[in-house]
Motif scaffolding. Structure first.
Motif, PDB file in Angstrom:
ATOM      1  N   MET A 170     -43.760 -30.127  70.173  1.00  0.00           N
ATOM      2  CA  MET A 170     -43.729 -29.408  71.418  1.00  0.00           C
ATOM      3  C   MET A 170     -43.115 -28.040  71.154  1.00  0.00           C
ATOM      4  O   MET A 170     -42.275 -27.882  70.282  1.00  0.00           O
ATOM      5  CB  MET A 170     -42.985 -30.310  72.398  1.00  0.00           C
ATOM      6  CG  MET A 170     -42.058 -29.746  73.357  1.00  0.00           C
ATOM      7  SD  MET A 170     -41.227 -30.912  74.493  1.00  0.00           S
ATOM      8  CE  MET A 170     -41.281 -32.504  73.752  1.00  0.00           C
ATOM      9  N   LYS A 171     -43.510 -27.068  71.930  1.00  0.00           N
ATOM     10  CA  LYS A 171     -43.041 -25.698  71.753  1.00  0.00           C
ATOM     11  C   LYS A 171     -41.731 -25.473  72.497  1.00  0.00           C
ATOM     12  O   LYS A 171     -41.497 -26.051  73.561  1.00  0.00           O
ATOM     13  CB  LYS A 171     -44.080 -24.697  72.255  1.00  0.00           C
ATOM     14  CG  LYS A 171     -45.341 -24.674  71.442  1.00  0.00           C
ATOM     15  CD  LYS A 171     -46.291 -23.638  71.985  1.00  0.00           C
ATOM     16  CE  LYS A 171     -47.553 -23.585  71.141  1.00  0.00           C
ATOM     17  NZ  LYS A 171     -48.462 -22.546  71.625  1.00  0.00           N
ATOM     18  N   PRO A 218     -34.675 -29.004  64.956  1.00  0.00           N
ATOM     19  CA  PRO A 218     -36.091 -29.400  65.062  1.00  0.00           C
ATOM     20  C   PRO A 218     -36.690 -29.608  63.669  1.00  0.00           C
ATOM     21  O   PRO A 218     -36.172 -29.107  62.675  1.00  0.00           O
ATOM     22  CB  PRO A 218     -36.732 -28.213  65.756  1.00  0.00           C
ATOM     23  CG  PRO A 218     -35.884 -27.058  65.360  1.00  0.00           C
ATOM     24  CD  PRO A 218     -34.474 -27.588  65.262  1.00  0.00           C
ATOM     25  N   ARG A 219     -37.779 -30.366  63.652  1.00  0.00           N
ATOM     26  CA  ARG A 219     -38.555 -30.503  62.408  1.00  0.00           C
ATOM     27  C   ARG A 219     -39.275 -29.196  62.160  1.00  0.00           C
ATOM     28  O   ARG A 219     -39.472 -28.396  63.080  1.00  0.00           O
ATOM     29  CB  ARG A 219     -39.625 -31.597  62.556  1.00  0.00           C
ATOM     30  CG  ARG A 219     -39.180 -32.991  62.323  1.00  0.00           C
ATOM     31  CD  ARG A 219     -40.329 -34.005  62.353  1.00  0.00           C
ATOM     32  NE  ARG A 219     -41.352 -33.768  63.390  1.00  0.00           N
ATOM     33  CZ  ARG A 219     -42.630 -33.435  63.136  1.00  0.00           C
ATOM     34  NH1 ARG A 219     -43.080 -33.331  61.933  1.00  0.00           N
ATOM     35  NH2 ARG A 219     -43.479 -33.234  64.122  1.00  0.00           N
ATOM     36  N   ARG A 220     -39.707 -29.006  60.926  1.00  0.00           N
ATOM     37  CA  ARG A 220     -40.511 -27.823  60.605  1.00  0.00           C
ATOM     38  C   ARG A 220     -41.783 -28.270  59.907  1.00  0.00           C
ATOM     39  O   ARG A 220     -41.778 -29.146  59.063  1.00  0.00           O
ATOM     40  CB  ARG A 220     -39.738 -26.874  59.700  1.00  0.00           C
ATOM     41  CG  ARG A 220     -38.620 -26.166  60.438  1.00  0.00           C
ATOM     42  CD  ARG A 220     -38.099 -25.014  59.585  1.00  0.00           C
ATOM     43  NE  ARG A 220     -37.006 -24.337  60.244  1.00  0.00           N
ATOM     44  CZ  ARG A 220     -37.113 -23.183  60.873  1.00  0.00           C
ATOM     45  NH1 ARG A 220     -38.265 -22.570  60.937  1.00  0.00           N
ATOM     46  NH2 ARG A 220     -36.076 -22.626  61.437  1.00  0.00           N
ATOM     47  N   THR A 228     -43.208 -23.457  61.010  1.00  0.00           N
ATOM     48  CA  THR A 228     -43.176 -23.524  62.470  1.00  0.00           C
ATOM     49  C   THR A 228     -42.304 -24.693  62.916  1.00  0.00           C
ATOM     50  O   THR A 228     -42.424 -25.799  62.392  1.00  0.00           O
ATOM     51  CB  THR A 228     -44.604 -23.704  63.024  1.00  0.00           C
ATOM     52  OG1 THR A 228     -45.419 -22.640  62.547  1.00  0.00           O
ATOM     53  CG2 THR A 228     -44.611 -23.743  64.545  1.00  0.00           C
ATOM     54  N   ARG A 229     -41.461 -24.442  63.878  1.00  0.00           N
ATOM     55  CA  ARG A 229     -40.595 -25.490  64.406  1.00  0.00           C
ATOM     56  C   ARG A 229     -41.398 -26.410  65.327  1.00  0.00           C
ATOM     57  O   ARG A 229     -42.218 -25.946  66.111  1.00  0.00           O
ATOM     58  CB  ARG A 229     -39.436 -24.885  65.213  1.00  0.00           C
ATOM     59  CG  ARG A 229     -38.496 -24.048  64.415  1.00  0.00           C
ATOM     60  CD  ARG A 229     -37.532 -23.366  65.381  1.00  0.00           C
ATOM     61  NE  ARG A 229     -36.590 -22.509  64.727  1.00  0.00           N
ATOM     62  CZ  ARG A 229     -36.733 -21.187  64.582  1.00  0.00           C
ATOM     63  NH1 ARG A 229     -37.804 -20.578  65.049  1.00  0.00           N
ATOM     64  NH2 ARG A 229     -35.817 -20.481  63.985  1.00  0.00           N
ATOM     65  N   VAL A 230     -41.078 -27.691  65.263  1.00  0.00           N
ATOM     66  CA  VAL A 230     -41.685 -28.681  66.151  1.00  0.00           C
ATOM     67  C   VAL A 230     -40.539 -29.424  66.823  1.00  0.00           C
ATOM     68  O   VAL A 230     -39.716 -30.050  66.160  1.00  0.00           O
ATOM     69  CB  VAL A 230     -42.580 -29.673  65.370  1.00  0.00           C
ATOM     70  CG1 VAL A 230     -43.164 -30.720  66.304  1.00  0.00           C
ATOM     71  CG2 VAL A 230     -43.673 -28.944  64.609  1.00  0.00           C
ATOM     72  N   TYR A 231     -40.499 -29.319  68.141  1.00  0.00           N
ATOM     73  CA  TYR A 231     -39.420 -29.925  68.905  1.00  0.00           C
ATOM     74  C   TYR A 231     -39.855 -31.279  69.448  1.00  0.00           C
ATOM     75  O   TYR A 231     -40.950 -31.431  69.967  1.00  0.00           O
ATOM     76  CB  TYR A 231     -39.002 -29.001  70.054  1.00  0.00           C
ATOM     77  CG  TYR A 231     -38.429 -27.717  69.536  1.00  0.00           C
ATOM     78  CD1 TYR A 231     -37.078 -27.598  69.261  1.00  0.00           C
ATOM     79  CD2 TYR A 231     -39.245 -26.622  69.279  1.00  0.00           C
ATOM     80  CE1 TYR A 231     -36.543 -26.424  68.757  1.00  0.00           C
ATOM     81  CE2 TYR A 231     -38.728 -25.439  68.773  1.00  0.00           C
ATOM     82  CZ  TYR A 231     -37.378 -25.346  68.516  1.00  0.00           C
ATOM     83  OH  TYR A 231     -36.867 -24.190  68.007  1.00  0.00           O
ATOM     84  N   SER A 232     -38.960 -32.240  69.355  1.00  0.00           N
ATOM     85  CA  SER A 232     -39.244 -33.596  69.820  1.00  0.00           C
ATOM     86  C   SER A 232     -38.627 -33.815  71.202  1.00  0.00           C
ATOM     87  O   SER A 232     -37.843 -32.992  71.692  1.00  0.00           O
ATOM     88  CB  SER A 232     -38.639 -34.608  68.842  1.00  0.00           C
ATOM     89  OG  SER A 232     -37.213 -34.501  68.876  1.00  0.00           O
ATOM     90  N   ALA A 233     -38.950 -34.960  71.782  1.00  0.00           N
ATOM     91  CA  ALA A 233     -38.336 -35.334  73.055  1.00  0.00           C
ATOM     92  C   ALA A 233     -36.826 -35.476  72.875  1.00  0.00           C
ATOM     93  O   ALA A 233     -36.051 -35.136  73.779  1.00  0.00           O
ATOM     94  CB  ALA A 233     -38.945 -36.628  73.574  1.00  0.00           C
TER      95      ALA A 233
END
Length: 163
Positions: free
Chosen positions: A1-2, A28-30, A35-40
């Motif tokens: 998620m952005k 966040p994961r990358r 690119t960063r990927v944000y989780s719940a």
């Protein structure tokens, strides 16, 4: 998620969320591209930080709370420290709630008083308003001390009395 999606849902700015990330509070994961990927879970962590920050808790205080488990040697140590800090936060919130309740009551009294002046055609200055019976209750209402013009001391060297 952005991050922009999270910011919108949490009613904050991307900059605020990035700041929390820069402070090492959210990770966040990358993607391989960087690119960063944000989780719940990241969103939940952001929400928890924002919720307490909006209530006036400092970022340092929140970072301390967030780091307790990582800095503890055992679950017992961590749970006791977390419980102690959460109790302190709860006590601070209870005190703030009492202060808010007091201020709200003071503002309600002020509104009752102020609305009595709605059709007044006099100039709103101390020398005029002091003659009005409405102003008799003024000193009992804290917030109106901000509105009521200050007494100006006499500049005369002889009396030093308020005008």
């Amino acid at each position: 998620m952005k991050i922009s999606e999270i910011a919108q849902r949490l009613n904050t700015s991307v900059r605020t969320l990035r700041f929390y990330e820069e402070q090492g509070l959210v990770h966040p994961r990358r993607k391989p591209s960087g690119t960063r990927v944000y989780s719940a879970a990241n969103e939940g962590r952001f929400a928890a930080f924002l919720g307490l920050a909006r209530l006036g808790f400092s970022l340092n205080s929140l970072a301390e709370l967030a780091g307790i488990r990582r800095a503890s040697a055992t679950g017992d140590e961590a749970s006791r420290k977390v419980a102690k800090r959460l109790t302190e936060i709860e006590n601070e919130l209870a005190e703030r709630a009492r202060a808010i309740k007091y201020q709200r009551a003071d503002i309600k009294k002020a509104l009752v008083l102020v609305t009595q002046c709605h059709n007044c055609q006099q100039r709103p200055i101390r020398s005029v308003c002091a003659q009005c019976p409405v102003s008799a209750e003024l000193e009992d209402i804290g917030v109106l001390q901000l509105v009521w013009d200050e007494e100006m001391p006499c500049l005369c060297d002889k009396c030093n009395q308020p005008l």
